[in-house]
Design an enzyme around this catalytic site. Structure first.
Site, PDB file in Angstrom:
ATOM      1  CB  CYS A  42      -1.394  49.534  18.859  1.00  8.15           C
ATOM      2  SG  CYS A  42      -0.625  50.859  17.939  1.00  8.15           S
ATOM      3  CB  CYS A  47       1.591  49.605  15.563  1.00 13.85           C
ATOM      4  SG  CYS A  47      -0.031  48.857  15.607  1.00 13.85           S
ATOM      5  CE  LYS A  50       5.251  47.543  12.759  1.00 10.62           C
ATOM      6  NZ  LYS A  50       4.005  46.820  12.473  1.00 10.62           N
ATOM      7  CE1 TYR A 174      -1.032  44.670   7.509  1.00  4.03           C
ATOM      8  CE2 TYR A 174      -2.268  42.630   7.267  1.00  4.03           C
ATOM      9  CZ  TYR A 174      -2.151  43.992   7.064  1.00  4.03           C
ATOM     10  OH  TYR A 174      -3.157  44.671   6.426  1.00  4.03           O
ATOM     11  CD  GLU A 178       4.663  44.739   9.971  1.00  2.00           C
ATOM     12  OE1 GLU A 178       3.979  45.597   9.418  1.00  2.00           O
ATOM     13  OE2 GLU A 178       4.509  44.441  11.174  1.00  2.00           O
ATOM     14  CB  ALA A 337       1.549  50.568   5.875  1.00  6.45           C
ATOM     15  CG  HIS A 431      11.335  66.227 -10.762  1.00  8.33           C
ATOM     16  ND1 HIS A 431      11.226  64.919 -11.160  1.00  8.33           N
ATOM     17  CD2 HIS A 431      12.553  66.668 -11.177  1.00  8.33           C
ATOM     18  CE1 HIS A 431      12.345  64.583 -11.800  1.00  8.33           C
ATOM     19  NE2 HIS A 431      13.161  65.610 -11.820  1.00  8.33           N
ATOM     20  CD  GLU A 436       8.546  63.160 -10.207  1.00 10.16           C
ATOM     21  OE1 GLU A 436       8.135  64.057 -10.944  1.00 10.16           O
ATOM     22  OE2 GLU A 436       9.751  63.045  -9.863  1.00 10.16           O
TER      23      GLU A 436
HETATM   24  P1  NDP Z   1      -1.983  37.155   9.350  1.00 15.64           P
HETATM   25  O1  NDP Z   1      -3.388  36.717   9.424  1.00 15.64           O
HETATM   26  O2  NDP Z   1      -1.622  38.392   8.624  1.00 15.64           O
HETATM   27  O3  NDP Z   1      -1.075  35.988   8.746  1.00 15.64           O
HETATM   28  C1  NDP Z   1      -1.119  34.698   9.288  1.00 15.64           C
HETATM   29  C2  NDP Z   1      -0.090  33.833   8.584  1.00 15.64           C
HETATM   30  O4  NDP Z   1      -0.084  32.556   9.194  1.00 15.64           O
HETATM   31  C3  NDP Z   1      -0.389  33.629   7.113  1.00 15.64           C
HETATM   32  O5  NDP Z   1       0.802  33.579   6.397  1.00 15.64           O
HETATM   33  C4  NDP Z   1      -1.094  32.259   7.120  1.00 15.64           C
HETATM   34  O6  NDP Z   1      -0.937  31.566   5.924  1.00 15.64           O
HETATM   35  C5  NDP Z   1      -0.307  31.565   8.200  1.00 15.64           C
HETATM   36  N1  NDP Z   1      -1.017  30.461   8.818  1.00 15.64           N
HETATM   37  C6  NDP Z   1      -2.150  30.500   9.548  1.00 15.64           C
HETATM   38  N2  NDP Z   1      -2.458  29.260   9.995  1.00 15.64           N
HETATM   39  C7  NDP Z   1      -1.515  28.428   9.539  1.00 15.64           C
HETATM   40  C8  NDP Z   1      -1.277  27.046   9.669  1.00 15.64           C
HETATM   41  N3  NDP Z   1      -2.095  26.267  10.363  1.00 15.64           N
HETATM   42  N4  NDP Z   1      -0.190  26.516   9.072  1.00 15.64           N
HETATM   43  C9  NDP Z   1       0.656  27.302   8.355  1.00 15.64           C
HETATM   44  N5  NDP Z   1       0.491  28.625   8.199  1.00 15.64           N
HETATM   45  C10 NDP Z   1      -0.577  29.192   8.785  1.00 15.64           C
HETATM   46  O7  NDP Z   1      -1.505  37.201  10.876  1.00 15.64           O
HETATM   47  P2  NDP Z   1      -0.340  37.948  11.613  1.00 15.64           P
HETATM   48  O8  NDP Z   1      -0.110  37.123  12.828  1.00 15.64           O
HETATM   49  O9  NDP Z   1       0.812  38.238  10.731  1.00 15.64           O
HETATM   50  O10 NDP Z   1      -1.004  39.326  11.998  1.00 15.64           O
HETATM   51  C11 NDP Z   1      -2.254  39.351  12.674  1.00 15.64           C
HETATM   52  C12 NDP Z   1      -3.028  40.588  12.337  1.00 15.64           C
HETATM   53  O11 NDP Z   1      -2.437  41.703  12.984  1.00 15.64           O
HETATM   54  C13 NDP Z   1      -3.016  40.956  10.861  1.00 15.64           C
HETATM   55  O12 NDP Z   1      -4.039  40.334  10.155  1.00 15.64           O
HETATM   56  C14 NDP Z   1      -3.179  42.436  10.886  1.00 15.64           C
HETATM   57  O13 NDP Z   1      -4.538  42.738  10.845  1.00 15.64           O
HETATM   58  C15 NDP Z   1      -2.583  42.855  12.216  1.00 15.64           C
HETATM   59  N6  NDP Z   1      -1.259  43.485  12.008  1.00 15.64           N
HETATM   60  C16 NDP Z   1      -1.178  44.645  11.291  1.00 15.64           C
HETATM   61  C17 NDP Z   1       0.043  45.251  11.070  1.00 15.64           C
HETATM   62  C18 NDP Z   1       0.112  46.483  10.256  1.00 15.64           C
HETATM   63  O14 NDP Z   1      -0.913  47.134  10.054  1.00 15.64           O
HETATM   64  N7  NDP Z   1       1.279  46.854   9.734  1.00 15.64           N
HETATM   65  C19 NDP Z   1       1.262  44.690  11.612  1.00 15.64           C
HETATM   66  C20 NDP Z   1       1.070  43.464  12.329  1.00 15.64           C
HETATM   67  C21 NDP Z   1      -0.136  42.902  12.513  1.00 15.64           C
HETATM   68  P3  NDP Z   1      -1.963  31.750   4.683  1.00 15.64           P
HETATM   69  O15 NDP Z   1      -1.740  33.125   4.171  1.00 15.64           O
HETATM   70  O16 NDP Z   1      -1.562  30.688   3.748  1.00 15.64           O
HETATM   71  O17 NDP Z   1      -3.330  31.578   5.263  1.00 15.64           O
END
Ligand code: NDP
Length: 456
Positions: A42, A47, A50, A174, A178, A337, A431, A436
């Site tokens: 983080c 976080c 980023k 995510y 982002e 978020a 407002h 709101e």
């Molecule tokens: P996510 O799990 O959110 O997303 C993974 C992405 O990769 C999805 O779009 C998924 O597609 C795709 N994917 C996975 N495997 C394949 C594949 N073999 N071929 C093609 N596409 C694939 O992971 P992130 O890396 O974005 O983030 C990891 C975690 O970190 C999040 O789950 C979250 O918990 C945390 N995080 C939180 C944030 C916040 O709170 N703002 C910010 C950043 C990270 P599909 O959807 O089709 O499965």
């Protein structure tokens, strides 16, 4: 048996630091091991940096927006290296704060690994502890397509010496959305390649649609239903071939295909701790593993991978082991978020999830936010309430738009407290705000029902 420590925490990230700090405050003799920088993902590669970058990207649009308000501001040149240096200085400050929080603990700045139910090997020594907490977090999953070695992962983009003019991002979770927004906002041309029809699987469909429209309006080129087949390199240039044969020339390929628990080589087998296919440590609701002396918190358990959840788990565990019983946290309806452009925030059930439980009243507002009535930037705000028809409880709130995370944090208190739609209705708004709208939605947009139920 006497142990060297009451508690040994492996991992100095958000969850581990909170657990160690609270245990020490209860009088426990605590040790913590961190092999890299204090604060974990983080603070160092997640976080915090980023969000600083998202903030940086917002200034680009602010200049153009200001013209509608009478300013003649001219766009300047963004200095990526200056941003990274400022970000690094802030992260170094936070690393120091996190390390100072460990003042009442024994600190090992080294990798630790389990060697048994009560023992850990660290910095060449074996130390023993009555309880051990594994809080090592996760790591990005490397891509497996041909030419994966020519791609970067999220850890790398925080250290890039310059911002490429053109970037291809794989995934639509995510991290992918982002960075798509912030890189585009900083002046790069971004192309987002993802296999689903819409980004952000798991989020409310209407928000996903709204985000896809917002990203396209921002100038991001979307490639839904596509994956990367291979990446080839020629010097600094990259050629991306998609699964339909289309090729894209780019300066950077950023793979954001998810994260996995960082348990490889951690000695889980030696200690007898069971883990799943992704290396995730299996725990119960008290963070206990199958080995009575070993616990796991945060992303290494691969459940709700969010910093505040890891902190809640670490705090609660320390209270239970050494304090006056665990502090209660509600992990059923955790708000979250996505710092996309504009951001998304959400709490509770999506429309589809609520409908699966029974008919749900859906309230939706989509409007041009006040700022953009003058800036003329094509941007919409979407706000949505999901109400269980039988109880009239608000079971979900979703927002895509400026300040969504700040607004939904407050709404999540009401939802966790069990507020009904009538409670929202009798609340007087502030407002003029976007917030709101959540207390002035009077007209139901539709009733959502599960497909089978609707067909009956
Ligand atoms: P996510 O799990 O959110 O997303 C993974 C992405 O990769 C999805 O779009 C998924 O597609 C795709 N994917 C996975 N495997 C394949 C594949 N073999 N071929 C093609 N596409 C694939 O992971 P992130 O890396 O974005 O983030 C990891 C975690 O970190 C999040 O789950 C979250 O918990 C945390 N995080 C939180 C944030 C916040 O709170 N703002 C910010 C950043 C990270 P599909 O959807 O089709 O499965």
């Amino acid at each position: 048996m006497t142990y060297d420590f009451d508690l040994f925490v492996i991992g100095g990230g958000s969850g581990g630091v909170r657990c160690a700090r609270m245990a020490a405050s209860h009088g426990a003799k605590v040790a913590v091991a961190e092999e890299a920088a204090w604060g974990g993902t983080c603070v160092n590669v997640g976080c915090v940096p980023k969000k600083l970058m998202v903030m940086a990207s917002e200034y680009g649009n602010a200049v153009a927006d200001s013209h509608g308000f009478g300013w003649d501001t001219q766009p300047g040149r963004h200095d990526w290296a200056k941003l990274i240096a400022a970000k690094d200085a802030e992260i170094a400050r936070l690393n120091g704060i996190y390390k100072r929080l460990m003042a009442n603990c024994t600190v090992f700045e080294a990798r630790a690994k389990l060697t048994g139910p009560h023992s850990v090997e660290v910095a060449g020594n074996t130390v023993t502890a009555k309880h051990i907490v594994v809080a090592v977090g996760g790591r990005p999953i490397p891509p497996d397509f041909a030419g994966a070695e020519h791609c970067v992962i999220s850890d790398d983009v925080f250290r890039m010496p310059s911002l490429p003019a053109h970037i291809v991002i794989a995934g639509s979770g995510y991290i992918a959305v982002e960075f798509a927004g912030l890189f585009q906002g900083l002046g790069a041309q971004v192309e987002l390649v993802y296999r689903a029809p819409l980004p952000l699987r798991g989020f409310d469909e209407e928000l996903r649609q709204g985000l896809a429209e917002a990203m396209a309006a921002q100038g991001i080129r979307l490639h839904p239903g596509r994956t990367i087949a291979r990446v080839e390199a020629a010097g600094a240039q990259r050629r991306v071939t998609l699964d339909n044969g289309e090729t894209i020339e780019t300066g950077l390929v950023f793979s954001a295909l998810g994260r996995q628990p960082y348990t490889k080589g951690l000695g889980l087998e030696a200690a007898g701790v069971t883990a799943g296919a992704y290396g995730e440590i299996h725990v119960d609701e008290t963070s206990a593993t199958n080995v009575p002396s070993i616990f796991a918190i945060g992303d290494v358990t691969h459940r709700i991978n969010l910093t505040p959840v890891a902190i809640a788990e670490g705090h609660s565990l320390a209270d239970r082991l050494f304090g006056r019983g665990p502090r209660k946290w509600d992990l059923d309806r955790v708000a979250s978020a996505v710092f996309s452009t504009p951001p998304i925030a959400t709490v509770g059930l999506t429309e589809a999830q609520a409908a699966a439980n029974g008919p749900a009243d859906i309230y939706v507002e989509k409007f041009t936010p006040m700022r953009h009535t003058l800036s003329k930037r094509p941007r919409k705000t979407l706000m949505k309430l999901v109400v269980d028809q039988a109880t009239q409880k608000v079971v979900g709130a979703h927002m895509l738009g400026e300040d969504a995370p700040e607004i939904i944090q407050g709404i999540s208190i009401a939802i966790n407290a069990g507020a009904t739609k009538q409670d929202f209705d009798r609340t007087v708004g502030i407002h003029p705000t976007a917030a709101e709208e959540f207390v002035t939605m009077r007209t139901r947009a539709r009733v959502a029902e599960a497909p089978a139920r609707a067909a009956e």
